[in-house]
Motif scaffolding. Structure first.
Motif, short mmCIF file in Angstrom:
data_model
loop_
_atom_site.label_atom_id
_atom_site.label_comp_id
_atom_site.label_asym_id
_atom_site.label_seq_id
_atom_site.Cartn_x
_atom_site.Cartn_y
_atom_site.Cartn_z
N VAL A 127 0.84 -1.20 0.00
CA VAL A 127 0.00 0.00 0.00
C VAL A 127 0.87 1.25 0.00
N GLN A 128 2.01 1.20 0.72
CA GLN A 128 2.90 2.36 0.77
C GLN A 128 3.44 2.70 -0.61
N LEU A 129 3.61 1.69 -1.43
CA LEU A 129 4.15 1.94 -2.76
C LEU A 129 3.14 2.68 -3.64
N LEU A 130 1.88 2.23 -3.60
CA LEU A 130 0.85 2.87 -4.42
C LEU A 130 0.53 4.28 -3.92
N SER A 131 0.75 4.53 -2.64
CA SER A 131 0.45 5.83 -2.05
C SER A 131 1.70 6.68 -1.88
N SER A 132 2.76 6.33 -2.58
CA SER A 132 4.00 7.08 -2.47
C SER A 132 3.82 8.50 -2.99
N GLY A 133 4.46 9.42 -2.34
CA GLY A 133 4.35 10.81 -2.77
C GLY A 133 5.28 11.17 -3.90
N SER A 134 6.20 10.27 -4.28
CA SER A 134 7.15 10.58 -5.35
C SER A 134 6.97 9.71 -6.58
N LEU A 135 6.38 8.52 -6.43
CA LEU A 135 6.29 7.58 -7.54
C LEU A 135 5.34 8.11 -8.62
N ARG A 136 5.88 8.21 -9.85
CA ARG A 136 5.09 8.70 -10.97
C ARG A 136 4.71 7.59 -11.95
N LYS A 137 5.54 6.57 -12.05
CA LYS A 137 5.33 5.52 -13.04
C LYS A 137 5.57 4.17 -12.40
N LEU A 138 4.56 3.30 -12.43
CA LEU A 138 4.65 1.96 -11.86
C LEU A 138 4.25 0.95 -12.93
N LEU A 139 5.20 0.08 -13.27
CA LEU A 139 4.96 -0.98 -14.25
C LEU A 139 5.04 -2.31 -13.53
N ALA A 140 3.89 -2.95 -13.33
CA ALA A 140 3.81 -4.19 -12.57
C ALA A 140 3.05 -5.27 -13.32
N GLY A 141 3.15 -5.28 -14.63
CA GLY A 141 2.46 -6.28 -15.44
C GLY A 141 3.18 -7.61 -15.45
N TRP A 142 2.45 -8.65 -15.91
CA TRP A 142 3.00 -10.00 -16.04
C TRP A 142 3.54 -10.50 -14.69
N ASN A 143 2.73 -10.39 -13.67
CA ASN A 143 3.06 -10.91 -12.35
C ASN A 143 1.91 -11.80 -11.89
N GLY A 144 1.85 -12.02 -10.60
CA GLY A 144 0.77 -12.84 -10.04
C GLY A 144 -0.03 -12.10 -9.01
N VAL A 145 -0.23 -10.81 -9.18
CA VAL A 145 -0.96 -9.99 -8.21
C VAL A 145 -2.44 -10.35 -8.27
N ARG A 153 -4.79 -9.16 -5.71
CA ARG A 153 -5.63 -8.08 -5.18
C ARG A 153 -4.76 -6.91 -4.79
N LEU A 154 -5.38 -5.76 -4.79
CA LEU A 154 -4.76 -4.52 -4.34
C LEU A 154 -5.50 -4.03 -3.10
N ALA A 155 -4.93 -3.06 -2.45
CA ALA A 155 -5.59 -2.48 -1.28
C ALA A 155 -6.95 -1.92 -1.68
N GLU A 156 -7.94 -2.10 -0.80
CA GLU A 156 -9.29 -1.63 -1.13
C GLU A 156 -9.34 -0.12 -1.26
N ARG A 157 -8.59 0.56 -0.41
CA ARG A 157 -8.60 2.02 -0.44
C ARG A 157 -7.16 2.53 -0.44
N LEU A 158 -6.95 3.60 -1.14
CA LEU A 158 -5.63 4.20 -1.24
C LEU A 158 -5.62 5.58 -0.59
N GLU A 159 -4.44 5.95 -0.15
CA GLU A 159 -4.23 7.34 0.24
C GLU A 159 -3.90 8.12 -1.03
N ARG A 160 -3.63 9.38 -0.86
CA ARG A 160 -3.35 10.21 -2.03
C ARG A 160 -2.12 9.69 -2.77
N SER A 161 -2.23 9.59 -4.07
CA SER A 161 -1.17 9.04 -4.90
C SER A 161 -0.82 10.03 -6.00
N GLN A 162 0.47 10.02 -6.38
CA GLN A 162 0.95 10.89 -7.45
C GLN A 162 1.19 10.13 -8.75
N LEU A 163 0.65 8.92 -8.85
CA LEU A 163 0.87 8.10 -10.03
C LEU A 163 0.29 8.76 -11.29
#
Length: 1334
Positions: free
Chosen positions: A593-611, A613-623
């Motif tokens: 959850v900290q990764l998705l709600s990071s204040g600096s992260l602009r680009k996240l590429l997480a395809g072709w994995n085995g995810v 579920r994600l967190a139901e709710r997020l904090e403010r994100s800069q993605l």
């Protein structure tokens, strides 16, 4: 044997030193000769004559009276200079004999063939040619033979070098293996586009203009207004950075006046015609006025001098100029600081250079004269095959940059350590086995490049003595890395260890390391210091553990894609400045959850994995960019779009999503989302209302979901929409509110249940509409079509009834195909497909995919020509196992000059029919697949993917050693010479022999368990694995719909390249493996069947020889008369080789070994012939002297509408009706009247199939597809009122044959030819009925 008196080749009067090249050229055009023979007698009867006795040409040689560029005159000249039958017979009688085609240095027109042996030297050929050039010519170098590869570099041959041996070595490196085939290829004049011999150094190549410009012109110094200064004839030279004017008329005597041009001016003098004013810079500037004889000379000097004057530094670029020695005028340049001598043939002393391919000659060294230019600060000597450096290099104290890449250096002189100002030293791709000790003395060196050497151990302790801050050690086979003291390595800031084969790496002692590149290794453990690291690249490894201590506070980019990480390391979420994280293709099951709600992260590429579920709710994100494709997500966070207000790109394709999150809390608010890809999920109609909150949405892909309706009111709110893909759903209609999307340019809704044609053609920006594979019953076209419409695809609608032009019947029941294409960036379609259901007979087929990456010319040439080349190889009858390999190798020559600097990938699949008699075991169909580059073929057998192709790159150890053996350089992106990452590819002949067109070939016997096979371009396989592609289309019954699905999936998976896919459905049963056809005529005997060592092509018979196959889609001429032979400039499909004579008359039906399929025209139709989008010519321009093709508009305003109106695939296994051979063999379009009966026998391959299926027409696509060729279609052509120029670059494929070049039957022979054709028709029908009865 007495010599034969023949006309002299070079019959010129004496010329003085001032004779111009133009006058020589005009005089030498009066007399030419057909052939030269060195080592060959004039007749075939005296094959035992020695080379010295056979220096005279044949008595039949006739001189030409002109070198006019007239088409027919040039054809006559070309024919007169070709090898005659007696010459070829002499050559083929001994495999040590051959032919080299020699061009004239002054008039490089059609070459003269010179017969010789492997022992004939270049000196012997030059002496004989010099004897026919009696006058001294000062404008030419010393008469000698020169060799040119791929239209580029030219070098002088030593007197003892053997041209024929060099030619054979080149062809062997290209991929040919058989000695007889080497001989045949060497006799083909089209080989000049690959390797060419000159008598005298050609003045039109080698960068001569960049070396110097010189001539005798009228010169005046000072101001024009002063009457004292007068015009005088002077020798003027423009070389380096200065203008050199002699004080007398002759250049080599008197004083030289030097005018530096850096910072000066070059201006036109309007009061005098063809006059330029050269002024030097500085307060004491001088001016010279030069008057030229022609506007061409004036323009050439103006262009070159202006570049020199505009330079800010005193630099001279003489790279790739075929220099054997330094130009004398170079030393007149004052204060020269930058000199580029890359890729030349420099030697330490004046003289001949060593062999281009061989390395066993005298070693070449550093040109000592360079040490006299003490002002140099940058020197580039890369690619000169230097073996050593002189001690005098230590006197060049001003050097700051020294580039010695791509040489044969294994040591450095100690005097190099005196260059205290040296900051950049390039030693990549040499032969160093350890780091040279002299580098310790270079205390100011910041960048050290040792990539591509022979280092085996990385001793970090040794690096502490090197002052370099940037160390490049990639492409060294490092087996060990030693640990060192951290305090001694604080100076190293960047380290490049890509492609070194490391399994573990610990660089935690490099505490000041800011950039680490360790991609493409076999790392399972990586330890890095996090104190200063800013960028870490570790993709394409086997990482399971990554340790970075302490937590990197300055890390901004982290690339961990293509590894085996099971989770995201904890320290990644704690990195406060991380902006880009790429963890694609790993085994990650959860995103913190900290990764998705990071204040600096602009680009996240997480395809072709085995995810899951994600967190139901997020904090403010800069993605801003979020890629979650190919996971197992069933839902996205409910407040994703609310909290990530900067999110512009979301790709959630290939998951299990059933709904989408809301765009905002209220209807008035709007998100920033511009691109949404949700293809291949389980979305239903409930998600449609949730899209209305994305008011800025431009691209929406919802293909292959479970949508049944698209609410009209919701679509009306997406006003910014530009691209909409709803393919593969259950939609019955497209809402009429689509007219609210005024910016829409692409609508893809194929593979649905749409029964009403939407009003999409009323949109002003619409370019592509794909409504194929639906249930349309009628199409209503507006009176005025949209001006930008490029494609309207209505294929695969069986209920659509239109007035049609042509229908195809009788497609083979054993296989059926579908193909599609889609353009990439800049709307350029750089792919092409070849699909022939009936190839050289109804029981054979040919399919291919070609990808040019960024060029359109090579794929289209391959598409138009490769089928004909394959048919020719089949008719040769030599070693049937090699016919596919020889097809690719011959195609390299057919590409002509287009293949010198451009290239492309290719995959070709040929289905062959080998009938078996009833009661015998075995299958009757074999599939032979061949590929080069990134195009691949995959077979589905029992539901599993079976790879038929291989990709050759420098990551393969064998390929890497082969590339390095030829001294090629591999750039940082793993490309050979920075051009291509494939070591086997079509074209790019300037990279040969490092890059060759020799394909990977696989042969599979087809069985009833084989369901289908597919071919795809590079972009398709970058996004889909073979197993994933097979699984995606296995349950799609229609081949066209399957091909479209593959392309749609690849586009939704973020592929931006041009795409092409061909799907071939198979119906192999035991019933089809019967002896159902007559066998073919016996081929020419192979090498093993030749008695007495005779050549496979030698001998003749009474039978009718089979002509080489040609579909007539290429012209015989090119627009370039002076630089290459005519038939090779644009990849002519017409073969220049004589047809192989049959050893005996054609028997009725024996079954020859190695070739069981019959070679005859296809029966019953082979598909729809697509027409070109413009009048096409052979030189890339619209030809004005060619007759237009019916239904084709050359102004680019033609709009093509295709519709599949019937389903005509025959499943009953009945034998289709036989068409008349005369009509089947006609290469003309249906709109032309039928000509007289053709003298070509009906057994000529491909003519029947090509006349119906044709070569696929090429056209740029916005985002769409072309129709299935093998299906029945209608063609509706509409011309817009105003011509619209098509976007993107298009290569005009070779045109239809010129009527003047076609074979004209004399009246006295018409009856005889007609009788022969009728006899063969009756014989073929008799065979057909006989075996049908059986």
């Amino acid at each position: 044997m007495p010599s034969v008196k023949t006309p002299n080749i070079y019959s010129l009067t004496a010329a003085n030193s001032s004779t111009s090249v133009n006058s020589l050229l005009s005089r030498r055009r009066h007399r030419h000769k057909r052939n030269l023979s060195l080592g060959a007698p004039p007749t075939a009867g005296s094959t035992g004559a020695s080379p010295s006795e056979a220096a005279a040409p044949s008595q039949s040689a006739s001189p030409l009276s002109t070198l006019s560029l007239d088409r027919k005159t040039f054809l006559r000249q070309k024919q007169s200079k070709q090898l005659q039958a007696a010459d070829k017979t002499w050559v083929r009688s001994d495999l040590r004999r051959g032919c080299v085609h020699v061009h004239d240095w002054l008039t490089p027109s059609y070459p003269r063939p010179v017969l010789c042996t492997l022992d004939t030297t270049a000196g012997e050929i030059a002496c004989k040619l010099e004897g026919r050039w009696p006058e001294p010519i000062n404008t030419s170098p010393t008469p000698a033979l020169f060799i040119q590869l791929h239209g580029g570099a030219v070098r002088r041959l030593a007197d003892d070098e053997r041209p024929l041996q060099i030619l054979n070595e080149y062809l062997t490196n290209l991929g040919f293996e058989d000695a007889w085939r080497l001989q045949e290829e060497g006799m083909n004049p089209e080989i000049g586009c690959l390797i060419r011999f000159y008598f005298g150094k050609p003045r039109s190549v080698g960068g001569s203009e960049r070396v110097q410009l010189s001539g005798v012109f009228n010169v005046r110094k000072g101001k024009l207004s002063l009457p004292v200064n007068r015009w005088s004839k002077r020798q003027v030279t423009l070389s380096g950075t200065c203008l050199i004017v002699s004080s007398v008329k002759h250049a080599h005597t008197g004083k030289m006046h030097i005018l530096p041009l850096i910072g000066g001016k070059v201006e036109e003098v309007k009061r005098h015609s063809h006059c330029l004013a050269f002024s030097s810079g500085g307060p004491q500037s001088q001016t010279y006025y030069i008057s030229y004889d022609s506007y061409t000379e004036h323009l050439r000097w103006h262009r070159t001098a202006s570049k020199i004057a505009s330079q800010r530094v005193n630099s001279v670029d003489l790279s790739c100029c075929s220099l054997e020695e330094l130009p004398t005028q170079l030393f007149y340049s004052q204060d020269l600081t930058h000199l580029n001598l890359k890729n030349n043939f420099l030697s330490p002393h004046k003289g001949l250079c060593s062999l281009l391919h061989s390395q066993n000659r005298s070693k070449r060294g550093f040109p000592l004269a360079l040490c006299d230019i003490t002002s140099l600060t940058e020197l580039n000597l890369s690619g000169n095959r230097l073996h050593s450096l002189p001690a005098d290099i230590g006197t060049m104290h001003n050097l700051q940059t020294l580039l010695l890449d791509g040489n044969f250096l294994s040591s450095l002189p100690p005097e190099l350590g005196s260059l205290e100002g040296l900051t950049y030293l390039g030693l990549s791709f040499n032969r160093f086995s350890c780091i040279p000790a002299v580098l310790e003395k270079l205390r100011d060196t910041e960048r050290l490049c040792l990539s591509g050497n022979r280092l085996t151990v990385l001793d970090l302790n040794g690096l502490q003595w090197l002052p370099a801050r940037y160390v490049d050690l990639r492409l060294n086979w490092l087996q060990k890395v030693s640990v060192a003291d951290a305090e001694q390595l604080e100076h190293i800031v960047q380290l490049d260890l890509r492609d070194t084969g490391l399994r573990q790496l610990d660089v935690s002692s490099l505490c000041k390391l800011e950039l680490l590149r360790c991609d493409r290794n076999a790392l399972s453990l990586l330890k890095v210091s996090g104190r200063a690291i800013k960028s870490l690249h570790a993709a394409h490894n086997e990482l399971k553990r990554l340790e970075v201590q302490p937590v990197p506070e300055n890390l901004t980019l982290l690339d961990l894609s293509w590894n085996q990480l099971g989770c995201v390391p904890d320290w990644v979420s704690e990195s406060s400045r991380l902006e880009v994280l790429d963890i694609n293709h790993n085994c990650v099951t959860e995103l913190p959850v900290q990764l998705l709600s990071s204040g600096s992260l602009r680009k996240l590429l997480a395809g072709w994995n085995g995810v899951c579920r994600l967190a139901e709710r997020l904090e403010r994100s800069q993605l801003e960019v979020l890629d979650l494709q190919h996971n197992f997500l069933t839902e996205l966070p409910h407040n994703l779009f609310i909290k990530a207000q900067s999110l512009r790109y979301l790709n959630a394709s290939a998951n299990k999503l059933e709904s989408l999150p809301a765009a905002s809390l209220s209807d008035d608010a709007s998100s920033s989302l511009a691109e949404l890809y949700a293809t291949n999920n389980s979305l239903t109609d409930k998600c449609i209302p949730l899209l209305t909150g994305h008011g800025h949405l431009r691209v929406l892909h919802l293909a292959y979901n479970q949508l049944q309706t698209f609410t009209a009111s919701k679509l009306a709110r997406l006003e910014q929409l530009e691209e909409l893909d709803l393919s593969g759903n259950r939609l019955r209609a497209v809402p009429t509110t689509i007219l609210s999307c005024q910016r829409l340019h692409t609508l893809a809704a194929h593979s649905n249940c749409i029964n009403a044609f939407p009003e999409v053609l009323q949109l002003p920006e619409i370019k592509c509409v794909d409504l194929s594979c639906n249930e349309l019953t009628e199409v209503t076209l507006p009176e005025a079509l949209p001006p930008k419409l490029q494609e309207l695809d209505l294929t695969g609608n069986p209920r659509l009834n239109l007035d049609h032009k042509s229908l195809d019947h009788g497609a083979p029941a054993v296989w059926s195909h579908g193909y599609t294409e889609a353009s990439g960036v800049k709307n350029k379609l750089c792919v092409a497909a070849l699909a022939l259901d009936s190839f050289c007979g109804v029981r054979e087929a040919l399919y291919g995919v070609f990808d040019g990456d960024r060029n359109v010319e090579v794929p289209y040439l391959l598409q138009c020509t490769m089928g004909d080349v394959l048919a020719e190889e089949l008719h040769r009858g030599q070693r049937q196992g090699d016919y596919m390999t020889n097809t690719f190798l011959t195609m390299q020559r057919k590409l002509g000059t287009a293949g010198q600097r451009m290239g492309g990938s290719a995959a070709l699949c040929h289905i062959r029919h080998d009938p078996v008699t009833p009661g015998e075991h075995g299958a009757c169909f074999t599939l032979k697949a061949a590929n080069v580059g990134r195009c691949q073929a995959v077979l589905c057998r029992d539901g599993k993917a079976m790879q038929l192709s291989a990709v050759h790159t420098v990551r393969d150890e064998a390929e890497y050693h082969r590339v390095r053996e030829h001294n090629a350089i591999i750039t940082e992106d793993n490309k050979v010479s920075g051009v291509t990452d494939s070591t086997r590819i079509m074209g790019y002949s300037f990279l040969c022999p490092s890059v060759t067109p020799r394909p990977h070939v696989a042969t599979v016997t087809l069985t009833p368990q084989d369901e289908f096979f597919l071919l795809g371009s590079r972009g398709l396989w970058d996004m889909l694995s073979p197993s994933e592609a097979v699984e995606a289309v296995r349950n799609v019954p229609d081949a066209l719909a399957a091909a479209k699905k593959l392309v749609t999936l690849a586009q939704s998976y973020s592929c931006s390249d041009s795409l092409s896919a061909v799907v071939v459905k198979l119906s192999i049963t035991e019933d089809c493996c019967c002896f159902c056809e007559p066998p073919p005529p016996p081929p020419s005997p192979g090498p093993g069947a030749q008695p007495g060592g005779s050549h496979p092509y030698a001998g003749g018979g009474d039978g009718i020889p089979l002509p080489p196959a040609s579909s007539g889609t290429a012209s015989e001429l090119s627009s370039e008369f002076s630089t290459s032979e005519m038939s090779s400039e644009v990849g002519s499909t017409a073969s220049s080789e004589e047809p192989p004579p049959q050893a005996e008359p054609l028997p009725p039906h024996p079954n020859p070994p190695g070739r069981a399929g019959v070679r005859r025209p296809a029966r019953g139709g082979g598909g729809f012939q697509r027409q070109f989008s413009g009048a096409l010519s052979d030189n890339g321009l619209d030809s004005e002297d060619e007759e237009p093709i019916a239904g084709v508009f050359s102004n680019g305003s033609r709009v093509e509408v295709e519709a599949d109106v019937h389903c005509l695939l025959r499943r009953d296994g009945a034998q289709p009706q036989c068409n008349s051979p005369a009509a089947a063999a006609s290469p003309l379009p249906p709109a032309f009247p039928s000509p007289a009966p053709s003298p070509v026998p009906p057994s000529s391959p491909c003519l029947g199939a090509e006349s119906r299926s044709g070569t696929l027409g090429r056209r740029a696509r916005a985002n769409g597809s072309v129709a299935c060729q093998g299906r029945s279609q209608d063609l509706i052509e509409e011309a817009a009122d105003a011509p619209v120029r098509r976007q993107g670059g298009y290569f005009n494929a070779p045109a239809q044959p010129d009527p003047d070049d076609q074979l004209i039957i004399p009246p006295e022979l018409e009856e005889e030819v007609r009788q022969i054709i009728q006899q063969q028709q009756q014989q073929e029908q008799l065979f057909f009925f006989f075996f049908t009865y059986i």
